[in-house]
Design an enzyme around this catalytic site. Structure first.
Site, PDB file in Angstrom:
ATOM      1  N   SER A  72      74.745 -39.010  24.660  1.00 62.84           N
ATOM      2  CA  SER A  72      75.042 -40.446  24.741  1.00 62.84           C
ATOM      3  C   SER A  72      74.288 -41.196  25.838  1.00 62.84           C
ATOM      4  O   SER A  72      74.296 -42.423  25.837  1.00 62.84           O
ATOM      5  CB  SER A  72      76.541 -40.666  24.939  1.00 62.84           C
ATOM      6  N   LYS A  75      71.987 -43.755  24.624  1.00 60.51           N
ATOM      7  CA  LYS A  75      72.458 -45.076  24.170  1.00 60.51           C
ATOM      8  C   LYS A  75      71.927 -46.188  25.084  1.00 60.51           C
ATOM      9  O   LYS A  75      71.741 -47.326  24.665  1.00 60.51           O
ATOM     10  CB  LYS A  75      73.985 -45.098  24.102  1.00 60.51           C
ATOM     11  N   TYR A 196      69.250 -42.070  15.483  1.00 66.16           N
ATOM     12  CA  TYR A 196      70.366 -41.845  16.427  1.00 66.16           C
ATOM     13  C   TYR A 196      70.443 -40.366  16.828  1.00 66.16           C
ATOM     14  O   TYR A 196      70.517 -40.037  18.020  1.00 66.16           O
ATOM     15  CB  TYR A 196      71.677 -42.330  15.794  1.00 66.16           C
ATOM     16  N   TYR A 248      83.030 -44.027  28.394  1.00 64.31           N
ATOM     17  CA  TYR A 248      83.999 -44.003  27.287  1.00 64.31           C
ATOM     18  C   TYR A 248      85.348 -44.543  27.745  1.00 64.31           C
ATOM     19  O   TYR A 248      85.394 -45.510  28.506  1.00 64.31           O
ATOM     20  CB  TYR A 248      84.160 -42.591  26.698  1.00 64.31           C
ATOM     21  N   VAL A 266      77.703 -35.954  26.156  1.00 70.08           N
ATOM     22  CA  VAL A 266      78.435 -34.691  25.988  1.00 70.08           C
ATOM     23  C   VAL A 266      77.565 -33.446  26.210  1.00 70.08           C
ATOM     24  O   VAL A 266      78.079 -32.336  26.215  1.00 70.08           O
ATOM     25  CB  VAL A 266      79.154 -34.586  24.610  1.00 70.08           C
TER      26      VAL A 266
END
Ligand code: GLN
Length: 313
Positions: A72, A75, A196, A248, A266
């Protein structure tokens, strides 16, 4: 002289060494991610912290050279690329900028409350963001941008992680098709998802993440070349979204306790863009229940407190 330049490097080193020691004490308290089978191969005892400041002084403690997948943390790069390619208005007409309070892969609010994903730092938001660029930009373009932002020409696709995630990413497949069913996905679902997954599978180390953190902390300028990699007007947007959404559903607590724009993945990576400027990259694949590195979060609490890096005093 930069702000961190005023602090003695011996003091900075001592704080990081203590943070490293504290973090190591937590590696046995989390679990490596196993919902992507390839990630389960990580060694949960690994831990590394890398730091680079605006005067290009560096520190490396523990497993800083070890490669892991960005997950992530990518992102952040997808958001930078979308902002560059589509601009602010267009990007945020497709994704909101609100913390979701739900887990990173949740589908709940997207289905119930909104056609726009809550923010670009959760899976639904990053997949939507990817759909804004996947028709025009290739993975090669994004890889080149990632290498520049991380000052790391060795970043490449971890083929094993990519294959593992493509094979098992049913939840992300559900998200992409839900976005399509709502008529908001901007590209073909499989091409969007492929970009992605590839971005999540970029192979980095703690040092690459420290460099990325420094570019963001440095207002978007590459500290090595002086080149602008992120437009000034996007840097604040990025920092605020990292601050409010980067960890998160632990983002609120992290912002109170650490208060540094950060993004976790992660794979165990954590990038922090601290004032100074200072970039900090951490790697510890043993994760807490939110999917954040257990050791990295504890280490950052110490570093922020001792070096007064919190954004608000
Ligand atoms: N590739 C992961 C996923 O889509 C990224 C999630 C994460 O790092 N939190 O599930």
């Amino acid at each position: 002289m930069t702000e961190t330049g005023n602090k003695s490097f011996d003091r900075i080193r001592a704080v990081f060494e203590e943070a490293y020691r504290i973090g190591l004490g937590y590696t046995d308290q989390g679990k490596v991610a196993d919902y992507i089978p390839e990630l389960a191969k990580a060694n949960r005892d690994d831990f590394g912290i890398s730091m680079i400041d605006g005067d290009l002084r560096t520190l490396s403690l523990g497993d800083c050279e070890k490669r892991f997948s960005m997950q992530s943390v990518s992102k952040v790069i997808l958001l930078c690329a979308a902002l560059l390619h589509c601009g602010f208005e267009e990007t945020f007409s497709h994704v909101m900028m609100e913390p979701s309070g739900d887990s990173f892969n949740s589908i709940l609010k997207l289905d119930l409350a909104s056609n726009r994903p809550y923010n670009p730092m959760i899976n639904a938001g990053a997949i939507e963001t990817a759909s804004l660029i996947s028709g025009d930009l290739s993975f090669g373009d994004l890889l080149g941008y990632a290498r520049e932002l991380c000052a790391d020409p060795e970043i490449c696709l971890d083929e094993a992680v990519y294959a593992s995630e493509s094979k098992t990413g049913d939840r992300n497949r559900a998200i992409v098709y839900l976005l399509k069913s709502k008529g908001v996905l901007m590209d073909e679902p499989e091409r969007t998802l492929d970009l992605y997954f590839r971005m999540c599978s970029l192979s980095v180390n703690a040092r690459s993440l420290a460099n990325l953190g420094l570019v963001i902390a440095n207002g978007g300028l590459d500290p090595f070349t002086g080149r602008r990699l992120i437009p000034t007007e996007h840097v604040r947007t990025l920092k605020v979204i990292m601050f409010t959404c980067g960890m998160y559903d632990y983002s609120g607590k992290f912002s109170v306790r650490v208060g540094v724009p950060s993004k976790s993945g992660v794979g165990g990576g954590l990038v922090c863009a601290a004032k100074g400027p200072m970039g900090i990259g951490l790697y510890g694949p043993s994760l807490d229940a939110f999917g954040n590195s257990k050791a990295a979060v504890k280490a950052m609490e110490h570093i922020s407190r001792e070096l007064e890096l919190h954004s608000f005093y």
